[in-house]
Design a protein around this motif. Structure first.
Motif, PDB file in Angstrom:
ATOM      1  N   MET A   1     106.453 -45.606 -29.305  1.00 50.32           N
ATOM      2  CA  MET A   1     105.123 -45.032 -29.418  1.00 50.32           C
ATOM      3  C   MET A   1     104.631 -45.202 -30.857  1.00 50.32           C
ATOM      4  O   MET A   1     105.383 -45.028 -31.801  1.00 50.32           O
ATOM      5  CB  MET A   1     105.176 -43.549 -29.059  1.00 50.32           C
ATOM      6  CG  MET A   1     103.826 -42.885 -29.120  1.00 50.32           C
ATOM      7  SD  MET A   1     103.847 -41.189 -28.553  1.00 50.32           S
ATOM      8  CE  MET A   1     103.995 -40.351 -30.096  1.00 50.32           C
ATOM      9  N   SER A   2     103.372 -45.543 -31.010  1.00 50.68           N
ATOM     10  CA  SER A   2     102.810 -45.652 -32.355  1.00 50.68           C
ATOM     11  C   SER A   2     101.462 -44.942 -32.407  1.00 50.68           C
ATOM     12  O   SER A   2     100.823 -44.704 -31.384  1.00 50.68           O
ATOM     13  CB  SER A   2     102.668 -47.113 -32.770  1.00 50.68           C
ATOM     14  OG  SER A   2     101.708 -47.760 -31.974  1.00 50.68           O
ATOM     15  N   GLU A   3     101.075 -44.608 -33.613  1.00 48.43           N
ATOM     16  CA  GLU A   3      99.794 -43.954 -33.860  1.00 48.43           C
ATOM     17  C   GLU A   3      99.165 -44.596 -35.086  1.00 48.43           C
ATOM     18  O   GLU A   3      99.796 -45.393 -35.773  1.00 48.43           O
ATOM     19  CB  GLU A   3     100.005 -42.457 -34.095  1.00 48.43           C
ATOM     20  CG  GLU A   3     100.546 -41.736 -32.869  1.00 48.43           C
ATOM     21  CD  GLU A   3     100.513 -40.238 -33.031  1.00 48.43           C
ATOM     22  OE1 GLU A   3      99.496 -39.731 -33.539  1.00 48.43           O
ATOM     23  OE2 GLU A   3     101.491 -39.593 -32.669  1.00 48.43           O
ATOM     24  N   LEU A   4      97.938 -44.211 -35.379  1.00 46.81           N
ATOM     25  CA  LEU A   4      97.257 -44.741 -36.553  1.00 46.81           C
ATOM     26  C   LEU A   4      97.613 -43.914 -37.781  1.00 46.81           C
ATOM     27  O   LEU A   4      97.726 -42.688 -37.715  1.00 46.81           O
ATOM     28  CB  LEU A   4      95.746 -44.741 -36.336  1.00 46.81           C
ATOM     29  CG  LEU A   4      95.244 -45.573 -35.159  1.00 46.81           C
ATOM     30  CD1 LEU A   4      93.732 -45.459 -35.046  1.00 46.81           C
ATOM     31  CD2 LEU A   4      95.665 -47.023 -35.289  1.00 46.81           C
ATOM     32  N   LEU A   5      97.758 -44.592 -38.900  1.00 47.52           N
ATOM     33  CA  LEU A   5      98.136 -43.937 -40.150  1.00 47.52           C
ATOM     34  C   LEU A   5      97.162 -42.823 -40.534  1.00 47.52           C
ATOM     35  O   LEU A   5      97.569 -41.810 -41.104  1.00 47.52           O
ATOM     36  CB  LEU A   5      98.230 -44.983 -41.266  1.00 47.52           C
ATOM     37  CG  LEU A   5      98.559 -44.487 -42.662  1.00 47.52           C
ATOM     38  CD1 LEU A   5      99.911 -43.781 -42.688  1.00 47.52           C
ATOM     39  CD2 LEU A   5      98.529 -45.643 -43.654  1.00 47.52           C
ATOM     40  N   HIS A   6      95.888 -42.977 -40.222  1.00 50.46           N
ATOM     41  CA  HIS A   6      94.895 -41.988 -40.658  1.00 50.46           C
ATOM     42  C   HIS A   6      95.156 -40.592 -40.105  1.00 50.46           C
ATOM     43  O   HIS A   6      94.645 -39.609 -40.631  1.00 50.46           O
ATOM     44  CB  HIS A   6      93.467 -42.433 -40.343  1.00 50.46           C
ATOM     45  CG  HIS A   6      93.066 -42.324 -38.909  1.00 50.46           C
ATOM     46  ND1 HIS A   6      92.701 -41.139 -38.320  1.00 50.46           N
ATOM     47  CD2 HIS A   6      92.975 -43.266 -37.954  1.00 50.46           C
ATOM     48  CE1 HIS A   6      92.400 -41.357 -37.055  1.00 50.46           C
ATOM     49  NE2 HIS A   6      92.559 -42.645 -36.809  1.00 50.46           N
ATOM     50  N   ARG A   7      95.973 -40.499 -39.095  1.00 50.67           N
ATOM     51  CA  ARG A   7      96.315 -39.185 -38.547  1.00 50.67           C
ATOM     52  C   ARG A   7      97.185 -38.382 -39.520  1.00 50.67           C
ATOM     53  O   ARG A   7      97.210 -37.155 -39.479  1.00 50.67           O
ATOM     54  CB  ARG A   7      97.027 -39.369 -37.218  1.00 50.67           C
ATOM     55  CG  ARG A   7      97.369 -38.087 -36.544  1.00 50.67           C
ATOM     56  CD  ARG A   7      97.928 -38.317 -35.175  1.00 50.67           C
ATOM     57  NE  ARG A   7      98.233 -37.032 -34.584  1.00 50.67           N
ATOM     58  CZ  ARG A   7      98.005 -36.723 -33.342  1.00 50.67           C
ATOM     59  NH1 ARG A   7      97.457 -37.602 -32.537  1.00 50.67           N
ATOM     60  NH2 ARG A   7      98.334 -35.545 -32.885  1.00 50.67           N
ATOM     61  N   TYR A   8      97.880 -39.086 -40.414  1.00 54.37           N
ATOM     62  CA  TYR A   8      98.849 -38.443 -41.302  1.00 54.37           C
ATOM     63  C   TYR A   8      98.517 -38.558 -42.786  1.00 54.37           C
ATOM     64  O   TYR A   8      99.160 -37.920 -43.610  1.00 54.37           O
ATOM     65  CB  TYR A   8     100.237 -39.053 -41.065  1.00 54.37           C
ATOM     66  CG  TYR A   8     100.658 -38.943 -39.628  1.00 54.37           C
ATOM     67  CD1 TYR A   8     101.138 -37.746 -39.123  1.00 54.37           C
ATOM     68  CD2 TYR A   8     100.536 -40.025 -38.763  1.00 54.37           C
ATOM     69  CE1 TYR A   8     101.498 -37.627 -37.790  1.00 54.37           C
ATOM     70  CE2 TYR A   8     100.897 -39.917 -37.434  1.00 54.37           C
ATOM     71  CZ  TYR A   8     101.376 -38.713 -36.953  1.00 54.37           C
ATOM     72  OH  TYR A   8     101.726 -38.600 -35.633  1.00 54.37           O
ATOM     73  N   ALA A   9      97.531 -39.396 -43.127  1.00 53.32           N
ATOM     74  CA  ALA A   9      97.255 -39.643 -44.544  1.00 53.32           C
ATOM     75  C   ALA A   9      95.787 -39.998 -44.760  1.00 53.32           C
ATOM     76  O   ALA A   9      95.076 -40.355 -43.821  1.00 53.32           O
ATOM     77  CB  ALA A   9      98.141 -40.783 -45.050  1.00 53.32           C
ATOM     78  N   HIS A  10      95.366 -39.905 -46.007  1.00 55.03           N
ATOM     79  CA  HIS A  10      94.030 -40.360 -46.396  1.00 55.03           C
ATOM     80  C   HIS A  10      94.195 -41.343 -47.544  1.00 55.03           C
ATOM     81  O   HIS A  10      95.264 -41.431 -48.155  1.00 55.03           O
ATOM     82  CB  HIS A  10      93.122 -39.184 -46.771  1.00 55.03           C
ATOM     83  CG  HIS A  10      93.628 -38.341 -47.897  1.00 55.03           C
ATOM     84  ND1 HIS A  10      93.202 -38.505 -49.189  1.00 55.03           N
ATOM     85  CD2 HIS A  10      94.539 -37.328 -47.925  1.00 55.03           C
ATOM     86  CE1 HIS A  10      93.811 -37.624 -49.968  1.00 55.03           C
ATOM     87  NE2 HIS A  10      94.631 -36.903 -49.232  1.00 55.03           N
TER      88      HIS A  10
END
Length: 105
Positions: free
Chosen positions: A1-10
């Motif tokens: 499973m993968s997600e987008l980095l923007h969910r965890y960082a700015h």
């Protein structure tokens, strides 16, 4: 499973000539080690390969819970030399934040 980095960082972007600097900071301090793992120099270079990036240097910022990524030859000549609409590379922080990552555990 993968997600987008923007969910965890700015991120923020800056430029100097044809060099792009991307500062990336996690929202939660306990995700810092995970961020360092995800944003390896090879991973970032692969994401920006289509931009002709010749080298990626990563600087760790542990007290700020972030990393600074410096990408050489990323701006197609920079502000004065590029014909693209984003000579400063500001939108490239959005590209980085769209990176597919493995969620932290």
């Amino acid at each position: 499973m993968s997600e987008l980095l923007h969910r965890y960082a700015h991120a923020r972007a800056g430029d100097k000539g044809d060099r792009l600097s991307l500062g990336v900071f996690v929202y939660q301090e306990d995700h810092y080690a995970w961020l360092v793992e995800q944003l390896s120099e090879p991973n970032v270079a692969a994401l920006f390969e289509h931009r002709g990036v010749s080298h990626v240097t990563r600087y760790l910022l542990p007290h700020l819970k972030g990393v600074n990524l410096v990408l050489d030859d990323a701006l197609q000549g920079g502000v004065n030399g590029a014909l693209n609409l984003d000579g400063h590379g500001k939108t490239l922080s959005a590209l980085l934040l769209s990176m597919q990552v493995t969620p932290p555990t």
